[in-house]
Design a protein around this motif. Structure first.
Motif, short mmCIF file in Angstrom:
data_model
loop_
_atom_site.label_atom_id
_atom_site.label_comp_id
_atom_site.label_asym_id
_atom_site.label_seq_id
_atom_site.Cartn_x
_atom_site.Cartn_y
_atom_site.Cartn_z
N GLN A 108 0.08 0.38 -7.70
CA GLN A 108 -1.11 0.94 -8.33
C GLN A 108 -2.34 0.18 -7.85
O GLN A 108 -2.30 -1.04 -7.68
N CYS A 109 -3.39 0.92 -7.59
CA CYS A 109 -4.62 0.30 -7.10
C CYS A 109 -5.78 1.27 -7.33
O CYS A 109 -5.59 2.39 -7.78
N THR A 110 -6.97 0.82 -6.99
CA THR A 110 -8.16 1.67 -7.08
C THR A 110 -8.52 2.14 -5.68
O THR A 110 -8.67 1.33 -4.76
N ARG B 117 -1.41 5.71 -8.01
CA ARG B 117 -0.14 5.15 -8.47
C ARG B 117 1.02 5.92 -7.86
O ARG B 117 0.97 7.14 -7.72
N LEU B 118 2.07 5.19 -7.51
CA LEU B 118 3.37 5.80 -7.24
C LEU B 118 4.45 4.79 -7.59
O LEU B 118 4.18 3.59 -7.72
N LEU B 119 5.68 5.28 -7.75
CA LEU B 119 6.76 4.43 -8.26
C LEU B 119 7.85 4.17 -7.22
O LEU B 119 8.67 3.28 -7.41
N GLY B 120 7.88 4.93 -6.16
CA GLY B 120 8.92 4.69 -5.16
C GLY B 120 8.88 5.75 -4.08
O GLY B 120 8.07 6.68 -4.10
N TYR B 121 9.80 5.62 -3.15
CA TYR B 121 9.86 6.56 -2.03
C TYR B 121 11.22 6.45 -1.35
O TYR B 121 11.98 5.50 -1.56
N PHE C 90 -2.68 8.34 -2.90
CA PHE C 90 -2.22 7.06 -2.35
C PHE C 90 -1.74 7.27 -0.91
O PHE C 90 -2.07 6.48 -0.02
N ILE C 91 -0.95 8.34 -0.69
CA ILE C 91 -0.46 8.63 0.66
C ILE C 91 -1.62 8.98 1.59
O ILE C 91 -1.73 8.45 2.71
N GLU C 92 -2.51 9.85 1.14
CA GLU C 92 -3.62 10.31 1.99
C GLU C 92 -4.56 9.17 2.35
O GLU C 92 -5.00 9.06 3.52
N GLN C 93 -4.88 8.31 1.37
CA GLN C 93 -5.80 7.22 1.65
C GLN C 93 -5.14 6.07 2.40
O GLN C 93 -5.83 5.21 2.95
N SER C 94 -3.81 6.08 2.44
CA SER C 94 -3.09 5.15 3.32
C SER C 94 -3.21 5.63 4.77
O SER C 94 -3.51 4.87 5.69
N VAL C 95 -2.96 6.92 4.96
CA VAL C 95 -2.97 7.50 6.31
C VAL C 95 -4.36 7.47 6.93
O VAL C 95 -4.52 7.19 8.12
N ALA D 258 1.17 -5.90 -2.19
CA ALA D 258 2.23 -4.92 -1.93
C ALA D 258 1.63 -3.55 -1.65
O ALA D 258 2.16 -2.78 -0.84
N GLU D 259 0.51 -3.25 -2.30
CA GLU D 259 -0.14 -1.96 -2.08
C GLU D 259 -0.66 -1.84 -0.65
O GLU D 259 -0.49 -0.79 0.00
N ALA D 260 -1.28 -2.89 -0.14
CA ALA D 260 -1.78 -2.87 1.24
C ALA D 260 -0.62 -2.82 2.23
O ALA D 260 -0.69 -2.12 3.25
N GLU D 261 0.41 -3.56 1.92
CA GLU D 261 1.61 -3.55 2.78
C GLU D 261 2.18 -2.14 2.91
O GLU D 261 2.52 -1.69 4.02
#
Length: 695
Positions: free
Chosen positions: A50-52, A60-64, A103-108, A121-124
């Protein structure tokens, strides 16, 4: 619903060891186990992120989980309330999905990578998702072609929330599903132990699929033959994905690569010859909706359709269709369909898988779930009593769950008083699934990187080792073997609890830390005390670790956390790094100091040999008793079938036939004769002359 909520909630509390700070992770782990048992997802990585994000949006997400069988990425998100009586509204569900999707879109797009603290962990995971979803990903065979978002909740879905419309995420087709308390309860009560689904073929073929009806002499397994249009198979697979693949087949494809170059070549160059060249599919269903008309019988829909052979054909066809402008108008695939009863589906599917032909045969190890090894452990677990603990007035047992849902099914089969007695005899915390057993065994066998790959992947690796053990000497698998295995389970559980209670542990990578701790502890003992073995029998007698071992393992776990999260690790994602053999090599090189008092928990070589000899002698005695009770329970009709079909097929020798005739006359066989009769039954079953359920 009230009783189920109590069970569900208690399971979460048990995982969190009463620590409220880990309730969400424990919820994720419980959900992951249930989804894996239902074959909805395999090898889910649970990590609460979870992050801003951009514009102060909460993400937020819980797993994959990566599903290589259908090139999908499963994203687990949650609405966890931690209390009964909550309703998940459509607004909340859409917001939860949107949060995980962002979370996925802003990672990509790189925003989270730039905005977050680099060591978090979120950045990782933002870096991991960006690399995984890059169109230029270095391994094109493992590219993600679709998303499957799953929202898990301990509430109940609002009646107004029917479904969430599919769309696209990062340019990939995306589906959404919700698992609420009601759906988890239905799963627990399912006869097949799987998530029920219906494939309506009229969506693609309005009149249904033409078929030939095979022999129906055995009502348990009616057969049908059909020819599937290639486009239909590709479209159905595109909608249902690896949910169509029986678990052994899915794991087989994920482990060995899904694309067959020969199939690709035929599709490209000789599509009209595909039917002639390809072995086709063997499939099962728990129900078939048929319609008869002037043109013959047609299949309208299939309940719980499963491909048990030909998974590679299906996945390769779907892969081919992803190419621009490709068509399969001239491609047809032969299909054999067998209907199975829900309550015997697992057993029947295993037999069908074993005897069907395929281009890449599923090995006996892949079918290990139904092997005698598991049957033996199940039998031992039902009779061997664990030592009573201080303050207890009764002894308990450890329940080995060979087949999915056995513990729940046996518990729920009786009256309320019988349910209470069952829970006293077999506490839920002493339930061992076969994937649990593999995890504990490999954690001690110094294969933490295998364990870190996930329950199903690890189980397939363990199956090979256990199958070899069984083939070499089945008498090794006896009471002592079971007690030692339970000792490893206790060690894993105690270390996990100790890590959760440690002030150095915050959150994340718990399963990786625990398996690496056990493996590193075992490795260090083998170096420092090469002539001694760890005394798991003492762990069994205490039903816990000694204070010395617990303290030592907790410190080793701390060291393993440092290894796995070291700044100089070659792979940013800790979860993925833990799956590499290189991670285990790094862990072995990390300096570890064990306290001297750990030596009190070790056995000398002479005592170890003496115990092994006693255990083997004990097993041989038990084998005779087990075979005798097994043979006595066989029905007269089964023995008649054994004699008739076994003689006709040349499976029975004259001596074998005479021995069976003796039993049919109600004579009591000796232990040695019972063992021979048990082998005769196994041989007839393996040859397909009698069903496994007949004895």
């Amino acid at each position: 619903m009230s009783d189920f909520y109590e069970e569900f909630s208690n399971a979460i509390t048990l995982r969190a060891h009463g620590n409220a700070g880990f309730q969400l992770t424990a919820f994720g782990e419980e959900v992951a186990d249930r989804l894996e048992e239902a074959e909805v997802a395999l090898d889910l990585t649970v990590i609460a992120l979870q992050c801003t994000g951009r514009n102060r949006r909460k993400l937020r997400l819980l797993g994959y989980a990566e599903d290589a069988a259908d090139s999908s990425l499963i994203v687990l998100c949650s609405a966890f309330y931690g209390a009964r009586g909550n309703t998940l509204t459509k607004t909340e569900a859409e917001a939860t999905f949107a949060s995980a999707r962002a979370f996925i879109e802003q990672s990509v797009d790189g925003h989270l990578i730039d905005a977050l603290e680099i060591s978090s962990a979120e950045a990782e995971h933002a870096r991991y998702f960006r690399e995984l979803l890059s169109r230029e990903h270095r391994n094109s065979l493992n590219r993600v072609e679709r998303f499957k978002f799953i929202l898990a909740t301990d509430g109940v879905v609002s009646e107004r929330l029917r479904s969430i419309q599919s769309d696209e995420v990062c340019g990939r087709p995306t589906s959404y599903s919700i698992w609420d308390l009601r759906r988890f309860e239905e799963l627990a009560g399912s006869e097949s132990g799987q998530d029920e689904f219906e494939v309506d073929l009229t969506k693609w073929l309005p009149d249904g699929l033409p078929c030939l009806v095979g022999s129906e002499s055995d009502s348990r397994a009616k057969s049908y033959l059909a020819v599937l249009p290639g486009q239909l198979l590709a479209d159905v697979y595109a909608e249902y994905g690896s949910q169509l693949l029986e678990s052994n087949v899915r794991t087989f494809l994920s482990a060995r690569g899904k694309v067959n170059r020969g199939i690709q070549g035929t599709l490209s160059n000789q599509p009209d010859m595909f039917l002639a060249y390809n072995n086709g599919l063997t499939t099962t269903a728990t129900g078939v909706d048929l319609v008869d008309g002037p043109g013959g019988t047609r299949i309208r829909s299939l309940h719980n359709w499963q491909i048990v052979n030909g998974g590679q054909t299906t996945a390769s066809l779907a892969h081919f269709m992803r190419g621009a402008g490709r068509k399969v108008d001239d491609v047809y695939v032969a299909m054999k369909l067998v209907t199975v009863e829900p309550e015997t589906a697992s057993e029947m599917v295993a037999s069908i898988s074993r005897f069907a032909n395929s281009q890449n045969a599923v090995s006996e190890a892949d079918l290990f779930s139904n092997s005698p090894f598991h049957i033996r452990l199940e039998q031992i677990s039902r009779r061997i009593l664990a030592p009573a603990q201080e303050g207890q007035v009764f002894q308990t047992k450890w329940f080995y769950e060979r087949a999915r849902g056995q513990w729940e099914n046996q518990r729920n089969a009786g009256t309320p008083a019988e349910v209470k007695r069952f829970e006293s005899e077999f506490p839920k915390k002493q339930r061992l699934t076969k994937t649990d057993w593999a995890k504990f065994a490999f954690s001690w066998s110094q294969r933490p990187h295998e364990v870190s790959k996930g329950a199903q992947s690890n189980f397939m690796s363990y199956a090979k080792v256990a199958s070899e053990l069984w083939e070499r000497d089945p008498d090794q698998v006896g009471d002592a073997y079971f007690r030692i295995g339970v000792g490893k389970a206790i060690m894993y559980s105690d270390v996990r609890e100790a890590v959760l209670e440690s002030d150095w542990y915050e959150t994340g990578y718990l399963a990786n830390i625990v398996t690496y701790a056990m493996s590193r502890f075992a490795f260090e003992l083998s170096i420092r005390f090469p002539d001694q073995k760890y005394d798991f029998e003492s762990v069994w007698r205490r039903q816990s670790l000694s204070a010395a071992s617990r303290e030592a393992l907790t410190e080793v776990a701390h060291q393993m956390q440092l290894v796995l999260t070291a700044d100089d690790r070659p792979q940013a994602n800790v979860t993925q790094w833990a799956k590499q053999s290189a991670a285990w090599e790094s862990a072995k090189k990390f300096r570890i100091e064990l306290p001297d008092n750990v030596k009190q928990d070790l056995l000398g070589a002479a005592e170890e040999r003496s115990r092994l000899t006693d255990a083997k002698r004990e097993r041989q005695i038990d084998s005779g008793f087990e075979a005798l009770s097994r043979v006595i329970a066989v029905k007269q009709a089964t023995w008649e079938l054994v004699v008739a079909e076994g003689t006709r097929a040349g499976v029975l020798s004259p001596t074998d036939a005479a021995l069976v005739q003796l039993v049919m006359k109600k004579a009591m066989p000796t232990d040695r004769q019972a063992l021979r009769l048990a082998r005769i039954l196994d041989r007839c079953s393996q040859e397909g002359l009698i069903p496994d359920s007949a004895y």
